[in-house]
Scaffold this motif. Structure first.
Motif, mmCIF file in Angstrom:
data_model
loop_
_atom_site.group_PDB
_atom_site.id
_atom_site.type_symbol
_atom_site.label_atom_id
_atom_site.label_comp_id
_atom_site.label_asym_id
_atom_site.label_seq_id
_atom_site.Cartn_x
_atom_site.Cartn_y
_atom_site.Cartn_z
ATOM 1 N N ALA B 109 27.602 31.629 50.066
ATOM 2 C CA ALA B 109 28.715 32.484 50.511
ATOM 3 C C ALA B 109 29.430 33.081 49.299
ATOM 4 O O ALA B 109 29.756 34.275 49.271
ATOM 5 C CB ALA B 109 29.681 31.674 51.350
ATOM 6 N N ASP B 110 29.652 32.236 48.265
ATOM 7 C CA ASP B 110 30.314 32.703 47.044
ATOM 8 C C ASP B 110 29.529 33.841 46.428
ATOM 9 O O ASP B 110 30.082 34.890 46.071
ATOM 10 C CB ASP B 110 30.421 31.563 46.031
ATOM 11 C CG ASP B 110 31.507 30.581 46.454
ATOM 12 O OD1 ASP B 110 32.201 30.879 47.447
ATOM 13 O OD2 ASP B 110 31.634 29.534 45.795
ATOM 14 N N ALA B 115 28.766 39.466 45.036
ATOM 15 C CA ALA B 115 27.893 40.643 45.030
ATOM 16 C C ALA B 115 28.560 41.809 45.749
ATOM 17 O O ALA B 115 28.541 42.955 45.259
ATOM 18 C CB ALA B 115 26.578 40.305 45.709
ATOM 19 N N ALA B 116 29.210 41.499 46.866
ATOM 20 C CA ALA B 116 29.880 42.551 47.639
ATOM 21 C C ALA B 116 30.994 43.182 46.811
ATOM 22 O O ALA B 116 31.139 44.409 46.747
ATOM 23 C CB ALA B 116 30.432 41.972 48.934
ATOM 24 N N ARG B 120 31.211 47.048 45.571
ATOM 25 C CA ARG B 120 32.356 47.892 45.927
ATOM 26 C C ARG B 120 32.938 48.536 44.660
ATOM 27 O O ARG B 120 33.175 49.742 44.603
ATOM 28 C CB ARG B 120 33.412 47.046 46.634
ATOM 29 C CG ARG B 120 34.167 47.852 47.690
ATOM 30 C CD ARG B 120 35.129 46.972 48.462
ATOM 31 N NE ARG B 120 34.497 45.846 49.103
ATOM 32 C CZ ARG B 120 34.831 44.575 48.857
ATOM 33 N NH1 ARG B 120 35.779 44.285 47.987
ATOM 34 N NH2 ARG B 120 34.224 43.618 49.497
ATOM 35 N N GLU B 121 33.119 47.697 43.623
ATOM 36 C CA GLU B 121 33.704 48.156 42.368
ATOM 37 C C GLU B 121 32.864 49.280 41.761
ATOM 38 O O GLU B 121 33.360 50.357 41.407
ATOM 39 C CB GLU B 121 33.764 46.973 41.407
ATOM 40 C CG GLU B 121 34.856 47.071 40.366
ATOM 41 C CD GLU B 121 34.848 45.796 39.524
ATOM 42 O OE1 GLU B 121 34.770 45.908 38.303
ATOM 43 O OE2 GLU B 121 34.867 44.702 40.138
ATOM 44 N N THR B 122 31.568 48.997 41.673
ATOM 45 C CA THR B 122 30.659 49.968 41.067
ATOM 46 C C THR B 122 30.685 51.293 41.824
ATOM 47 O O THR B 122 30.745 52.382 41.227
ATOM 48 C CB THR B 122 29.214 49.432 41.079
ATOM 49 O OG1 THR B 122 29.252 48.057 40.720
ATOM 50 C CG2 THR B 122 28.331 50.199 40.129
#
Lengths: 247, 205
Positions: B109-110, B115-116, B120-122
């Motif tokens: 989960a971590d 990764a999510a 999002r940032e990228t």
């Protein structure tokens, strides 16, 4: 033609006299000893490997043990534990004695009133002593049913005392009578089959009827042999429970 | 244990008592025996039966209580403890597996949320940059277009002016050579302008 009760005759195999009493080794004594030797040999041989996962033979020995163990636990409770070896011996002795007696030409020592009575009397006296040792004079309260109306108490005591002393009689007669009746009946039907065959001719075919009855009766007698050994043992457990816990 | 010993000795005493009774009774009843009664009631056989019952039952009791029952009991006890141990071990192993599963799921989960976040940032960064680049390019284009438009307008105005001059000059020449009329440059220009005004109207008809 033999009498159907002739099978119960005690025949001396070896004459022995002890303190003036005739204690000859008889057919009855032979089967008592055989019962002991065979049952101990079977139970010892079955447990020889002390397998963690029991085979058929070991499982049967364990089943017998657990059957009696459960009987003592549920009827007497944990205080019955010291008496377990005796109860186990009693059950095995009667069970093997009854079963061996069903083999043709063998002898059923439990069909003798003297044998069953001595066992029952031994149990009766033993159980009474256990109660006296455990409860002292308080034991006699056993003959007064709790919660009975005061007026009835004298009568009830008489009834209770009689029923207490009848215990060894009913215990011994039950086993003896079952064995006597069963074996006599087997002999009567077997004798009938032989007699009809002896008539010769077409009558020979008729002997099939008592013969079939004999087969059915033999199955019934196997059941009775097991059941009566069980009844004798479980009643002993109940008497022991009464002695340990009174009411 | 003491109780059962007491029980046993009493039993033996009782056996002896019955023994005695039987022997006393036997002469009196021996007569009935010959008349074909039950062999069980032949009291002469009682002593031997009682004697051998006591012998065989005592032997059975000793063997059962010393050898048979302890052996079966020990095997059952051993199996019981072994099963308990195994069950305990199995429970522990199950617990361990459960713990492992929980920690694995947590790690998963971590990793997933991390990764999510990164995606999002990228994505946000890329969008921002692209927008910037787009804006710059649009600006550049706009200036270029504006410049080009001014240039076109200038050239057009110049061309029109030149055209007027040429037309008036040719009108003066045409008037001089054809009609011999001397037309001033100013008049010619006026005429050209008027003609130019009329032309789109005529063309439209």
């Amino acid at each position: 033609m033999h009498s159907p009760v002739e099978q119960f005759t005690i025949k001396a195999l070896m004459h022995i006299e002890l303190f003036g009493y005739d204690v000859s080794f008889s057919n009855s004594a032979l089967f008592m000893m055989l019962t002991v030797i065979l049952s101990v040999a079977y139970l010892t041989y079955a447990m020889r490997n002390r397998d963690m996962v029991p085979g058929r033979l070991q499982a049967s020995a364990e089943m017998l043990y657990e059957f009696v163990s459960e009987m003592v636990r549920s009827n007497v409770g944990s205080e019955g534990r010291p008496f377990f070896p005796f109860i186990f011996t009693l059950f095995i002795f009667l069970l093997f004695g009854n079963m061996l007696g069903l083999i043709p030409y063998s002898y059923t020592f439990t069909s003798q009133i003297v044998v069953t009575f001595v066992l029952a009397a031994f149990i009766f006296v033993g159980v009474t002593l256990v109660a006296l040792i455990k409860h002292g004079m308080h034991f006699f309260s056993f003959f007064v049913p709790p919660g009975a109306p005061k007026v009835l108490i004298p009568f009830l005591i008489i009834i209770e005392v009689i029923s207490y002393f009848v215990r060894p009689v009913s215990l011994s007669v039950r086993l003896f009578a079952n064995m006597l009746a069963g074996h006599t009946m087997l002999k009567v039907f077997a004798g009938l089959a032989v007699m009809i065959t002896g008539a010769g001719g077409v009558a020979v075919a008729g002997s099939i009827l008592p013969f079939l009855a004999l087969i059915g009766l033999t199955g019934l007698e196997v059941l009775v042999a097991g059941l009566q050994a069980y009844v004798f043992t479980i009643l002993t457990c109940m008497y022991l429970n009464d002695a340990l816990h009174l009411h | 244990m003491a109780n059962s010993v007491a029980v046993k000795t009493t039993g033996l005493k009782l056996g002896a008592l019955t023994f005695g009774l039987a022997v006393m009774a036997s002469p009196a009843l021996a007569a009935g025996e010959s008349s074909g009664g039950l062999p069980q009631l032949d009291f002469t056989t009682w002593p031997t039966q009682i004697f051998w019952l006591v012998v065989s039952f005592t032997l059975a009791y000793v063997l059962m209580s010393r050898i048979v029952t302890p052996r079966i009991a020990s095997v059952l006890e051993e199996r019981h403890t072994r099963l308990e141990d195994d069950m305990e071990r199995a429970r522990q192993a199950a617990q361990e597996a459960e713990d492992m599963r929980v920690s694995f799921e947590k790690a998963l989960a971590d990793a997933r949320s991390e990764a999510a976040d990164k995606t999002r940032e990228t994505l946000a960064n890329a969008t921002q940059e692209a927008d910037k680049k787009n804006d710059a390019a649009a600006k550049r284009l706009a200036t270029k277009i504006a410049k080009a438009e001014t240039k076109i307008m200038e050239s057009r105005a110049e061309a029109l002016k030149e055209l007027d001059d040429v037309a008036s000059a040719s009108a003066v020449d045409a008037a001089a050579s054809l009609a011999g009329v001397k037309v001033t440059k100013t008049d010619a220009k006026k005429a050209v302008k008027a003609a130019a005004k009329a032309m789109p109207a005529m063309e439209q008809n």
